[in-house]
Motif scaffolding. Sequence first.
Motif, mmCIF file in Angstrom:
data_model
loop_
_atom_site.group_PDB
_atom_site.id
_atom_site.type_symbol
_atom_site.label_atom_id
_atom_site.label_comp_id
_atom_site.label_asym_id
_atom_site.label_seq_id
_atom_site.Cartn_x
_atom_site.Cartn_y
_atom_site.Cartn_z
ATOM 1 N N VAL A 174 0.866 -1.182 0.000
ATOM 2 C CA VAL A 174 0.000 0.000 0.000
ATOM 3 C C VAL A 174 0.900 1.230 0.000
ATOM 4 C CG1 VAL A 174 -1.984 -1.046 1.166
ATOM 5 C CG2 VAL A 174 -0.158 0.011 2.527
ATOM 6 N N ASP A 175 0.342 2.355 -0.408
ATOM 7 C CA ASP A 175 1.071 3.619 -0.364
ATOM 8 C C ASP A 175 0.491 4.477 0.753
ATOM 9 O OD1 ASP A 175 2.747 3.024 -2.510
ATOM 10 O OD2 ASP A 175 1.269 3.725 -3.977
ATOM 11 N N ARG A 176 1.302 4.712 1.781
ATOM 12 C CA ARG A 176 0.901 5.610 2.860
ATOM 13 C C ARG A 176 1.456 6.991 2.526
ATOM 14 N NH1 ARG A 176 -0.798 4.300 7.940
ATOM 15 N NH2 ARG A 176 0.074 2.185 7.760
ATOM 16 N N GLY A 177 0.584 7.832 1.940
ATOM 17 C CA GLY A 177 1.098 9.073 1.377
ATOM 18 C C GLY A 177 2.021 8.737 0.220
ATOM 19 N N ASP A 178 3.283 9.139 0.307
ATOM 20 C CA ASP A 178 4.259 8.864 -0.751
ATOM 21 C C ASP A 178 5.164 7.680 -0.413
ATOM 22 O OD1 ASP A 178 3.350 11.027 -2.273
ATOM 23 O OD2 ASP A 178 4.666 12.426 -1.202
ATOM 24 N N VAL A 179 4.880 6.988 0.676
ATOM 25 C CA VAL A 179 5.743 5.886 1.124
ATOM 26 C C VAL A 179 5.052 4.551 0.859
ATOM 27 C CG1 VAL A 179 6.942 4.838 3.079
ATOM 28 C CG2 VAL A 179 6.777 7.341 2.902
ATOM 29 N N ARG A 180 5.722 3.648 0.149
ATOM 30 C CA ARG A 180 5.167 2.321 -0.133
ATOM 31 C C ARG A 180 5.551 1.366 0.996
ATOM 32 N NH1 ARG A 180 4.187 0.151 -6.056
ATOM 33 N NH2 ARG A 180 2.778 1.921 -5.755
ATOM 34 N N GLU A 181 4.533 0.635 1.502
ATOM 35 C CA GLU A 181 4.744 -0.285 2.614
ATOM 36 C C GLU A 181 4.314 -1.697 2.220
ATOM 37 O OE1 GLU A 181 2.609 1.116 6.010
ATOM 38 O OE2 GLU A 181 3.797 2.957 6.218
ATOM 39 N N TRP A 182 4.970 -2.696 2.825
ATOM 40 C CA TRP A 182 4.604 -4.092 2.628
ATOM 41 C C TRP A 182 3.409 -4.450 3.513
ATOM 42 C CZ3 TRP A 182 6.714 -6.525 -1.341
ATOM 43 C CH2 TRP A 182 7.982 -6.132 -1.788
ATOM 44 N N CYS A 183 2.575 -5.367 3.024
ATOM 45 C CA CYS A 183 1.404 -5.822 3.768
ATOM 46 C C CYS A 183 1.491 -7.324 4.031
ATOM 47 C CB CYS A 183 0.121 -5.518 2.991
ATOM 48 S SG CYS A 183 -0.181 -3.775 2.711
ATOM 49 N N ALA A 184 0.501 -7.836 4.745
ATOM 50 C CA ALA A 184 0.479 -9.254 5.113
ATOM 51 C C ALA A 184 0.500 -10.157 3.886
ATOM 52 C CB ALA A 184 -0.752 -9.551 5.970
ATOM 53 N N GLY A 185 -0.106 -9.714 2.790
ATOM 54 C CA GLY A 185 -0.146 -10.535 1.587
ATOM 55 C C GLY A 185 1.232 -10.860 1.049
ATOM 56 N N ALA A 186 2.189 -9.949 1.235
ATOM 57 C CA ALA A 186 3.549 -10.217 0.787
ATOM 58 C C ALA A 186 4.185 -11.333 1.608
ATOM 59 C CB ALA A 186 4.394 -8.950 0.886
ATOM 60 N N LEU A 187 3.877 -11.365 2.910
ATOM 61 C CA LEU A 187 4.403 -12.424 3.771
ATOM 62 C C LEU A 187 3.752 -13.761 3.436
ATOM 63 C CD1 LEU A 187 4.543 -10.605 7.227
ATOM 64 C CD2 LEU A 187 6.180 -10.569 5.358
ATOM 65 N N ALA A 188 2.443 -13.738 3.215
ATOM 66 C CA ALA A 188 1.740 -14.973 2.866
ATOM 67 C C ALA A 188 2.239 -15.521 1.533
ATOM 68 C CB ALA A 188 0.239 -14.716 2.810
ATOM 69 N N GLN A 189 2.522 -14.629 0.591
ATOM 70 C CA GLN A 189 3.042 -15.058 -0.704
ATOM 71 C C GLN A 189 4.404 -15.712 -0.543
ATOM 72 O OE1 GLN A 189 4.504 -12.101 -3.788
ATOM 73 N NE2 GLN A 189 2.665 -12.846 -4.821
ATOM 74 N N LEU A 190 5.269 -15.116 0.277
ATOM 75 C CA LEU A 190 6.581 -15.695 0.540
ATOM 76 C C LEU A 190 6.442 -17.070 1.187
ATOM 77 C CD1 LEU A 190 9.687 -15.604 0.792
ATOM 78 C CD2 LEU A 190 9.373 -14.335 2.948
ATOM 79 N N TYR A 191 5.551 -17.182 2.171
ATOM 80 C CA TYR A 191 5.363 -18.453 2.878
ATOM 81 C C TYR A 191 4.862 -19.531 1.918
ATOM 82 C CZ TYR A 191 4.194 -21.537 6.817
ATOM 83 O OH TYR A 191 4.134 -22.584 7.696
#
Length: 291
Positions: A174-191
């Motif tokens: 997600v983009d919090r203002g101008d900063v892109r952050e990782w979400c739970a879906g990225a961790l689940a995808q890695l797992y």
Amino acid sequence: MSQIIDTFHDISDQYDAAFVDLWGCMHNGIAALPAAVTAMQSYRSRGGKVVLVTNSPRPWDSVAKQIEGFGIPTDSWDAIATSGDSARAAMYLGAVGNKVWFMGESPRDDDFFKPLKIIENPVEIVKVPLAEAEGIVCCGPFDPLADPDVNRADFLLAKQMGLPLLCANPDIVVDRGDVREWCAGALAQLYTDMGGQSLYFGKPHPPIYDLARRRLNAIADIGADPNIICIGDGIHTDILGGQQEDLDTLFISGGLAAKETKTVTNPDPSLLDQFLQDHQVSATFTIGHLR
């Protein structure tokens, strides 16, 4: 080919209800997007129903308080369905056992463990260290700015233990203002890529759409087969989810895909077509920003 429109009003009379994403659509993670708020207020004034469908891992009432703080007024929506509520129901039904290793940010994500009254005889959930866990509850990374790979060692142990991972938010970023952050879906995808089992309950997966329909039915009598449009900026969540539910979609190209589609007011048509082809997802309509 997706039809580019100038305002939601251009097509809104075709639909009884809208399933509307929040982050990137109604707010930017910091503040409300005024044109989007006005569009939903106008739609509701003409009889349309707005269900905010979000991959937030929080309960719906917690999200309601959050977005009020962002400046999204209650007269711009009718109900809220969250990935968190869908995932919480599964957790209290025992989907990942009763001893869980929790991934997320405290105290922000602590509401995930609030009692859920709709579940009779819920499983008693206890947070434990990874080595003692029967499953993983993932509301997001411990550090949303850190590469998901920092969790690889823990995930290797979890996979060897055969732990299922309950993903409370399938969003990748997600983009919090101008900063892109990782979400739970990225961790689940890695797992999952590592051979682990990930359980999903938010967009684009069916449980959250079932919840959204239930929330819609609770607030309005609009027939057994209402015309619904799904609105959002996530091509693999909001738009793919709507497509899989056989619902029309409105892609907000000025959110996560703003760079790829060169969206200012609206996207570059050729770049939009290429973007949709590259992701193998179709959108009924596209608009730069919800307005």
